[in-house]
Design a protein around this motif. Structure first.
Motif, PDB file in Angstrom:
ATOM      1  N   THR A  19       0.846  -1.191   0.000  1.00 40.95           N
ATOM      2  CA  THR A  19       0.000   0.000   0.000  1.00 40.95           C
ATOM      3  C   THR A  19       0.877   1.235   0.000  1.00 40.95           C
ATOM      4  O   THR A  19       1.995   1.232   0.532  1.00 40.95           O
ATOM      5  CB  THR A  19      -0.928   0.058   1.238  1.00 40.95           C
ATOM      6  OG1 THR A  19      -0.127   0.204   2.417  1.00 40.95           O
ATOM      7  CG2 THR A  19      -1.785  -1.185   1.339  1.00 40.95           C
ATOM      8  N   TYR A  20       0.382   2.290  -0.627  1.00 35.93           N
ATOM      9  CA  TYR A  20       1.048   3.589  -0.611  1.00 35.93           C
ATOM     10  C   TYR A  20      -0.020   4.639  -0.375  1.00 35.93           C
ATOM     11  O   TYR A  20      -1.083   4.606  -1.003  1.00 35.93           O
ATOM     12  CB  TYR A  20       1.754   3.843  -1.943  1.00 35.93           C
ATOM     13  CG  TYR A  20       2.167   5.293  -2.144  1.00 35.93           C
ATOM     14  CD1 TYR A  20       3.340   5.771  -1.573  1.00 35.93           C
ATOM     15  CD2 TYR A  20       1.381   6.171  -2.870  1.00 35.93           C
ATOM     16  CE1 TYR A  20       3.723   7.093  -1.730  1.00 35.93           C
ATOM     17  CE2 TYR A  20       1.743   7.493  -3.037  1.00 35.93           C
ATOM     18  CZ  TYR A  20       2.913   7.953  -2.471  1.00 35.93           C
ATOM     19  OH  TYR A  20       3.275   9.264  -2.622  1.00 35.93           O
ATOM     20  N   ASP A  29       1.740  13.243   4.816  1.00 32.03           N
ATOM     21  CA  ASP A  29       3.082  13.760   4.617  1.00 32.03           C
ATOM     22  C   ASP A  29       3.888  13.605   5.910  1.00 32.03           C
ATOM     23  O   ASP A  29       3.528  14.184   6.929  1.00 32.03           O
ATOM     24  CB  ASP A  29       3.020  15.237   4.223  1.00 32.03           C
ATOM     25  CG  ASP A  29       4.381  15.808   3.848  1.00 32.03           C
ATOM     26  OD1 ASP A  29       5.280  15.001   3.538  1.00 32.03           O
ATOM     27  OD2 ASP A  29       4.519  17.043   3.867  1.00 32.03           O
ATOM     28  N   PRO A  30       4.951  12.775   5.907  1.00 34.10           N
ATOM     29  CA  PRO A  30       5.469  12.044   4.739  1.00 34.10           C
ATOM     30  C   PRO A  30       4.563  10.888   4.350  1.00 34.10           C
ATOM     31  O   PRO A  30       3.801  10.385   5.165  1.00 34.10           O
ATOM     32  CB  PRO A  30       6.828  11.545   5.230  1.00 34.10           C
ATOM     33  CG  PRO A  30       6.662  11.404   6.707  1.00 34.10           C
ATOM     34  CD  PRO A  30       5.761  12.522   7.126  1.00 34.10           C
ATOM     35  N   SER A  31       4.636  10.500   3.081  1.00 32.51           N
ATOM     36  CA  SER A  31       3.763   9.453   2.548  1.00 32.51           C
ATOM     37  C   SER A  31       4.290   8.073   2.942  1.00 32.51           C
ATOM     38  O   SER A  31       5.377   7.681   2.510  1.00 32.51           O
ATOM     39  CB  SER A  31       3.684   9.559   1.027  1.00 32.51           C
ATOM     40  OG  SER A  31       3.170  10.813   0.644  1.00 32.51           O
ATOM     41  N   SER A  73       8.006   5.110   6.686  1.00 31.33           N
ATOM     42  CA  SER A  73       7.317   6.375   6.905  1.00 31.33           C
ATOM     43  C   SER A  73       8.364   7.422   7.271  1.00 31.33           C
ATOM     44  O   SER A  73       8.994   7.340   8.327  1.00 31.33           O
ATOM     45  CB  SER A  73       6.282   6.265   8.020  1.00 31.33           C
ATOM     46  OG  SER A  73       5.612   7.498   8.205  1.00 31.33           O
ATOM     47  N   GLY A  74       8.568   8.384   6.394  1.00 30.70           N
ATOM     48  CA  GLY A  74       9.608   9.368   6.634  1.00 30.70           C
ATOM     49  C   GLY A  74      10.971   8.707   6.671  1.00 30.70           C
ATOM     50  O   GLY A  74      11.344   7.939   5.784  1.00 30.70           O
ATOM     51  N   ASP A  75      11.727   8.965   7.757  1.00 26.09           N
ATOM     52  CA  ASP A  75      13.053   8.376   7.917  1.00 26.09           C
ATOM     53  C   ASP A  75      13.008   7.021   8.610  1.00 26.09           C
ATOM     54  O   ASP A  75      14.044   6.360   8.757  1.00 26.09           O
ATOM     55  CB  ASP A  75      13.956   9.323   8.723  1.00 26.09           C
ATOM     56  CG  ASP A  75      14.215  10.629   7.985  1.00 26.09           C
ATOM     57  OD1 ASP A  75      14.227  10.600   6.740  1.00 26.09           O
ATOM     58  OD2 ASP A  75      14.372  11.672   8.662  1.00 26.09           O
ATOM     59  N   HIS A  76      11.809   6.595   9.022  1.00 28.12           N
ATOM     60  CA  HIS A  76      11.685   5.319   9.744  1.00 28.12           C
ATOM     61  C   HIS A  76      11.493   4.158   8.771  1.00 28.12           C
ATOM     62  O   HIS A  76      10.665   4.221   7.861  1.00 28.12           O
ATOM     63  CB  HIS A  76      10.500   5.382  10.697  1.00 28.12           C
ATOM     64  CG  HIS A  76      10.172   4.056  11.316  1.00 28.12           C
ATOM     65  ND1 HIS A  76      10.939   3.481  12.303  1.00 28.12           N
ATOM     66  CD2 HIS A  76       9.156   3.174  11.067  1.00 28.12           C
ATOM     67  CE1 HIS A  76      10.417   2.319  12.647  1.00 28.12           C
ATOM     68  NE2 HIS A  76       9.330   2.117  11.908  1.00 28.12           N
ATOM     69  N   LEU A  77      12.248   3.100   8.946  1.00 22.31           N
ATOM     70  CA  LEU A  77      12.097   1.881   8.166  1.00 22.31           C
ATOM     71  C   LEU A  77      11.999   0.716   9.134  1.00 22.31           C
ATOM     72  O   LEU A  77      12.904   0.475   9.936  1.00 22.31           O
ATOM     73  CB  LEU A  77      13.290   1.678   7.229  1.00 22.31           C
ATOM     74  CG  LEU A  77      13.265   0.397   6.387  1.00 22.31           C
ATOM     75  CD1 LEU A  77      12.088   0.410   5.422  1.00 22.31           C
ATOM     76  CD2 LEU A  77      14.577   0.204   5.636  1.00 22.31           C
TER      77      LEU A  77
END
Length: 390
Positions: free
Chosen positions: A340-341, A346-348, A366-370
């Motif tokens: 899903t996207y 924001d951030p997407s 999400s943003g800088d989180h992985l």
């Protein structure tokens, strides 16, 4: 207007039309006219600014070309109108046929041939002192249109490395409308022979067929594209030493509308089924060095993709304010990938689940989180995207 309402005329007039370029001065619009003229006959009564039945008008044109918006239409027109009585007052019944019809480039080069188009129309509320009150309802049918040489369109791509090498197409169109309301109801059905095009070192060829609705409820509403479908068959793609052969794909718009206000954008759902992602790998391999094992892993299908949201050209991907869900076979027939996207945030964020049968992994960005998820696959993805269990 007051003087017009006091005007009464009883007249019959017949004559010939010369060079049609005089219409360019009458239109006062950025429209070009050219033609060989023709003949006309008009008979009717005007009583205190109102049309009185019976009446008639006939026009025969040997050939007329009208150019606008970077293209043009041409053909020989034969039209007849009769003024008849109705409960709503005088109404005009019109019928017309356009033979040897063509759609041309801006320079007048033909690229679509339409042997005959037939139409019927009814005009009511014929108050010449108040033309805005008039209503015009029509039906038009073009049972066959032929594009013998798509290469003519290269006129529009002179400043790019994109070129159409070959291509033919046929189609038919039916449409009805209601003006000044602006309602339309119709469809365009088309199919092609082999179409080939090049851009840089890349060559793409294949056949396409599809159906496009021509529907809107008023001039202020969006075009309804629900039921649009396009199928690609026998598609080949060559990018230097990378190749895809005999690819196929199918795209459908189950529900959605198209807006041309501002930047054009489509809002609704998209469903796609395609053999594999070989064309994507072929197209990007040279630029990004995608290894062969990725192609072997992802190149097993078929894939099914479902998306919902707004799609335009606001980003390089052409995907804006959208939520997308994709599912396909990877690695072996019992494996799948879902993703899903969500561009409404924001951030997407995006979420993916890759299930290879013996191993499943989830990825959340999400943003800088992985984040990486290895347990509870299936339920984890469903909960993330809002699928609830009873």
């Amino acid at each position: 207007v007051g003087a017009f309402k006091r005007l009464s005329v009883d007249a019959k007039v017949a004559g010939t039309l010369g060079d049609m370029r005089f219409m360019q001065d009458l239109a006062k619009l950025p429209i070009l006219f050219a033609g060989d003229g023709g003949s006309f006959a008009i008979g009717g009564h005007l009583l205190h600014g109102q049309l009185v039945t019976p009446g008639f008008a006939r026009v025969r044109n040997h050939g007329l070309w009208v150019g606008f918006a970077g293209t043009g239409v041409a053909g020989a027109v034969e039209a007849e109108a009769r003024l008849e009585a109705s409960p709503e007052g005088p109404c005009a019944k019109l019928s017309a046929a356009v033979t040897r019809g063509e759609v041309t480039t801006k320079k007048g080069t033909p690229f679509v041939s339409i042997p005959v188009t037939r139409s019927k129309a009814t005009a009511t509320h014929l108050d010449l002192a108040n033309p805005k009150s008039m209503r015009f309802v029509f039906d038009a049918h073009a049972p066959r249109a032929v594009v013998p040489r798509l290469t003519v369109l290269n006129e529009y791509f002179r400043d790019s490395d994109f070129k159409i090498v070959e291509g033919t197409s046929t189609g038919r169109a039916d449409v009805s409308g209601d003006f000044p309301k602006g309602a339309l109801d119709g469809k365009l059905v088309f199919s092609s022979g082999t179409i080939a095009m090049t851009f840089g070192h890349t060559k793409l060829s294949g056949r396409v067929a599809g159906k496009l609705p021509i529907v809107r409820t008023s001039s202020q509403s969006n075009f309804v594209l629900s039921g649009t479908s396009v199928r690609a068959l026998d598609t080949d793609l060559d990018n230097d030493d990378s190749h895809t052969r005999n690819w196929w794909g199918y795209v459908q718009l189950p529900r959605g509308t198209m807006s041309f206000e501002g930047e054009p954008h489509y809002t609704g759902t998209i469903h796609a089924t395609y053999r594999d992602i070989d064309p994507v790998i072929t197209a990007i391999r040279k630029l990004h060095g995608v290894p062969d094992w990725v192609n072997r892993l992802l190149g097993i299908g078929p894939y099914n993709v479902d998306a919902i949201g707004t799609f335009g050209k606001h980003t390089k991907l052409g995907l804006v304010n959208a939520r997308a869900h994709a599912q396909g076979v990877i690695g072996h027939p019992h494996a799948r990938v879902r993703a899903t996207y969500d561009g409404t945030r924001d951030p997407s964020p995006w979420i993916a689940e890759i299930d290879l049968g013996i191993l499943a992994v989830g990825i959340e960005k999400s943003g800088d989180h992985l984040g990486i998820q290895l347990a509870g696959m299936g339920r984890w993805f469903d909960e993330k995207v809002g699928i609830r269990y009873p």
